[in-house]
Write a protein that holds these residues in place. Structure first.
Motif, PDB file in Angstrom:
ATOM      1  N   LEU A 186       1.022  -1.296  -0.070  1.00 32.72           N
ATOM      2  CA  LEU A 186       0.048   0.053   0.049  1.00 32.72           C
ATOM      3  C   LEU A 186       0.839   1.228   0.177  1.00 32.72           C
ATOM      4  O   LEU A 186       1.686   1.520   0.902  1.00 32.72           O
ATOM      5  N   LYS A 187       0.611   2.120  -1.201  1.00 34.66           N
ATOM      6  CA  LYS A 187       1.609   3.279  -1.083  1.00 34.66           C
ATOM      7  C   LYS A 187       0.600   4.497  -1.279  1.00 34.66           C
ATOM      8  O   LYS A 187      -0.608   4.290  -1.100  1.00 34.66           O
ATOM      9  N   LYS A 188       1.283   5.668  -0.964  1.00 32.72           N
ATOM     10  CA  LYS A 188       0.513   6.745  -1.030  1.00 32.72           C
ATOM     11  C   LYS A 188      -0.579   7.065  -1.986  1.00 32.72           C
ATOM     12  O   LYS A 188      -0.299   6.769  -3.030  1.00 32.72           O
ATOM     13  N   GLY A 189      -1.734   7.377  -1.457  1.00 33.67           N
ATOM     14  CA  GLY A 189      -2.990   7.303  -2.456  1.00 33.67           C
ATOM     15  C   GLY A 189      -3.787   5.959  -2.278  1.00 33.67           C
ATOM     16  O   GLY A 189      -5.199   5.801  -2.831  1.00 33.67           O
ATOM     17  N   GLY A 190      -3.238   4.919  -1.988  1.00 32.00           N
ATOM     18  CA  GLY A 190      -4.026   3.748  -1.843  1.00 32.00           C
ATOM     19  C   GLY A 190      -4.696   3.494  -0.522  1.00 32.00           C
ATOM     20  O   GLY A 190      -4.346   3.763   0.633  1.00 32.00           O
ATOM     21  N   LEU A 191      -5.963   3.137  -0.735  1.00 28.04           N
ATOM     22  CA  LEU A 191      -6.788   2.785   0.468  1.00 28.04           C
ATOM     23  C   LEU A 191      -7.344   1.248   0.418  1.00 28.04           C
ATOM     24  O   LEU A 191      -7.728   0.832  -0.725  1.00 28.04           O
ATOM     25  N   ILE A 192      -7.219   0.617   1.474  1.00 32.44           N
ATOM     26  CA  ILE A 192      -7.698  -0.737   1.428  1.00 32.44           C
ATOM     27  C   ILE A 192      -8.458  -1.214   2.499  1.00 32.44           C
ATOM     28  O   ILE A 192      -8.541  -0.467   3.771  1.00 32.44           O
ATOM     29  N   VAL A 193      -9.386  -1.961   2.338  1.00 37.12           N
ATOM     30  CA  VAL A 193     -10.409  -2.671   3.362  1.00 37.12           C
ATOM     31  C   VAL A 193     -10.143  -3.925   3.559  1.00 37.12           C
ATOM     32  O   VAL A 193     -10.304  -4.740   2.565  1.00 37.12           O
ATOM     33  N   LEU A 194      -9.616  -4.553   4.947  1.00 42.40           N
ATOM     34  CA  LEU A 194      -9.646  -6.065   4.993  1.00 42.40           C
ATOM     35  C   LEU A 194     -10.600  -6.234   5.543  1.00 42.40           C
ATOM     36  O   LEU A 194     -11.140  -5.604   7.028  1.00 42.40           O
ATOM     37  N   PRO A 195     -11.395  -7.189   5.530  1.00 47.48           N
ATOM     38  CA  PRO A 195     -12.753  -7.654   5.795  1.00 47.48           C
ATOM     39  C   PRO A 195     -12.556  -8.367   7.263  1.00 47.48           C
ATOM     40  O   PRO A 195     -11.447  -8.842   7.883  1.00 47.48           O
ATOM     41  N   ALA A 196     -13.434  -8.200   8.041  1.00 45.89           N
ATOM     42  CA  ALA A 196     -13.468  -8.709   9.577  1.00 45.89           C
ATOM     43  C   ALA A 196     -13.118 -10.374   9.378  1.00 45.89           C
ATOM     44  O   ALA A 196     -13.888 -10.851   8.440  1.00 45.89           O
ATOM     45  N   GLY A 197     -12.342 -10.725  10.413  1.00 43.31           N
ATOM     46  CA  GLY A 197     -12.174 -12.267  10.283  1.00 43.31           C
ATOM     47  C   GLY A 197     -10.839 -12.612   9.518  1.00 43.31           C
ATOM     48  O   GLY A 197     -10.739 -13.952   9.335  1.00 43.31           O
ATOM     49  N   ILE A 198     -10.557 -11.792   8.529  1.00 45.10           N
ATOM     50  CA  ILE A 198      -9.212 -12.262   7.555  1.00 45.10           C
ATOM     51  C   ILE A 198      -7.753 -12.499   8.516  1.00 45.10           C
ATOM     52  O   ILE A 198      -7.646 -11.309   9.308  1.00 45.10           O
ATOM     53  N   TYR A 199      -7.280 -13.231   8.354  1.00 45.26           N
ATOM     54  CA  TYR A 199      -5.755 -13.457   8.976  1.00 45.26           C
ATOM     55  C   TYR A 199      -4.940 -12.503   8.232  1.00 45.26           C
ATOM     56  O   TYR A 199      -4.935 -12.880   6.889  1.00 45.26           O
ATOM     57  N   HIS A 200      -4.214 -11.780   8.899  1.00 38.21           N
ATOM     58  CA  HIS A 200      -3.191 -10.849   8.315  1.00 38.21           C
ATOM     59  C   HIS A 200      -2.228 -10.193   9.225  1.00 38.21           C
ATOM     60  O   HIS A 200      -2.158 -10.727  10.381  1.00 38.21           O
ATOM     61  N   ARG A 201      -1.250  -9.322   8.576  1.00 37.30           N
ATOM     62  CA  ARG A 201      -0.441  -8.767   9.496  1.00 37.30           C
ATOM     63  C   ARG A 201       0.294  -7.643   8.797  1.00 37.30           C
ATOM     64  O   ARG A 201      -0.314  -7.619   7.428  1.00 37.30           O
ATOM     65  N   PHE A 202       0.927  -6.875   9.583  1.00 39.87           N
ATOM     66  CA  PHE A 202       1.308  -5.609   8.826  1.00 39.87           C
ATOM     67  C   PHE A 202       2.834  -5.288   9.023  1.00 39.87           C
ATOM     68  O   PHE A 202       3.527  -5.614  10.189  1.00 39.87           O
ATOM     69  N   THR A 203       3.612  -4.870   8.328  1.00 41.81           N
ATOM     70  CA  THR A 203       5.015  -4.435   8.263  1.00 41.81           C
ATOM     71  C   THR A 203       5.401  -3.006   7.600  1.00 41.81           C
ATOM     72  O   THR A 203       4.787  -2.986   6.582  1.00 41.81           O
ATOM     73  N   LEU A 204       6.099  -2.365   8.265  1.00 43.82           N
ATOM     74  CA  LEU A 204       6.655  -1.259   7.126  1.00 43.82           C
ATOM     75  C   LEU A 204       7.557  -2.015   6.233  1.00 43.82           C
ATOM     76  O   LEU A 204       8.059  -3.022   6.231  1.00 43.82           O
ATOM     77  N   ASP A 205       8.005  -1.158   4.940  1.00 43.55           N
ATOM     78  CA  ASP A 205       8.927  -1.644   3.910  1.00 43.55           C
ATOM     79  C   ASP A 205      10.034  -0.864   4.436  1.00 43.55           C
ATOM     80  O   ASP A 205      10.338  -0.210   5.420  1.00 43.55           O
ATOM     81  N   THR A 206      11.148  -0.953   3.555  1.00 45.21           N
ATOM     82  CA  THR A 206      12.394  -0.519   3.797  1.00 45.21           C
ATOM     83  C   THR A 206      12.611   1.187   3.690  1.00 45.21           C
ATOM     84  O   THR A 206      13.584   1.592   4.294  1.00 45.21           O
ATOM     85  N   ASN A 207      11.316   1.491   3.344  1.00 48.52           N
ATOM     86  CA  ASN A 207      11.413   3.243   3.633  1.00 48.52           C
ATOM     87  C   ASN A 207      10.818   3.414   5.108  1.00 48.52           C
ATOM     88  O   ASN A 207      11.126   4.705   5.384  1.00 48.52           O
TER      89      ASN A 207
END
Ligand SMILES: CSCCC(=O)/C(O)=C/O
Ligand SMILES: [Fe+2]
Length: 202
Positions: A132-153
């Motif tokens: 996800l970069k500047k200008g991107g919007l995402i919706v992750l649905p309730a109940g989906i397994y996921h995780r988040f990390t920064l990138d190298t920036n």
């Protein structure tokens, strides 16, 4: 342009997705498979992951964002800045964001600056990395397994949206008994297509 040439989806300039490799290297690296295996935004939609490209320089007056918020009932909004300098308890938080988890509500994130990776599980438990970069919007649905990390920036400023009073609680895997998980599995994993149930494990 040649008539048969496929127009690029404008969302793909700010949101790209691909299957991840299995390496334990730095989580901030892209982790492409060799050869690269991209995942389309339509494939993400089939997993319940929705996406838009918006004008991040004008989010305060953006009519398209206003309409999304009205249509989907996103009454709450705040910002979350993630970087070693900006986020209190950075090390602890970045570790917990990268633990595989689910939420009982949608996770809605709009990158107004910077970028980062939201990893989601597909129907066969493979990790898809969503950049996800500047200008991107995402919706992750309730109940989906996921995780988040920064990138190298090492920086993202994300708008967080929510229906009503926000609940940020992560339920680390496994939490398969939660109604939100069972509903997700029913809607997107064992989803009915025509007469046939599509089973992930099949
Ligand atoms: C870029 S917002 C921080 C990540 C977060 O809030 C979350 O819940 C990740 O799954
Ligand atoms: Fe989350």
């Amino acid at each position: 342009m040649v008539a048969t040439e496929k127009m690029q989806d404008p969302r793909e300039e700010v949101i790209q997705a691909w299957y991840m490799d299995d390496s334990d290297e730095d989580q901030r690296l892209p982790h492409h498979r060799e050869p690269k295996e991209f995942v389309s935004l339509d494939q993400l939609t089939e997993l319940g992951v929705l996406s838009w490209r918006l004008d991040a320089d004008n989010y305060e007056t953006d009519e398209e964002l206003k309409k999304i918020r009205e249509d989907r009932g996103y009454s709450y909004m705040d910002f979350c800045e993630v970087s070693p300098e900006k986020l209190p308890n950075y090390e602890e938080k970045i570790k917990s964001f990268f633990e595989e988890h689910l939420h009982t509500d949608e996770e809605i994130r709009y990158a107004v600056a910077g970028s980062g990776y939201f990893d989601v599980r597909d129907r066969n438990e493979r990790w898809i990395r969503v950049w996800l970069k500047k200008g991107g919007l995402i919706v992750l649905p309730a109940g989906i397994y996921h995780r988040f990390t920064l990138d190298t920036n090492n920086y993202i400023k994300a708008m967080r949206l929510f229906v009503g009073d926000p609940v940020w609680t992560p339920f680390n895997r496994p939490h398969d008994h939660l109604p939100a998980r069972q509903e997700y599995v029913k809607a997107f994993v064992h989803k009915e297509t025509g007469d046939h149930a599509v089973d992930a494990a099949a």
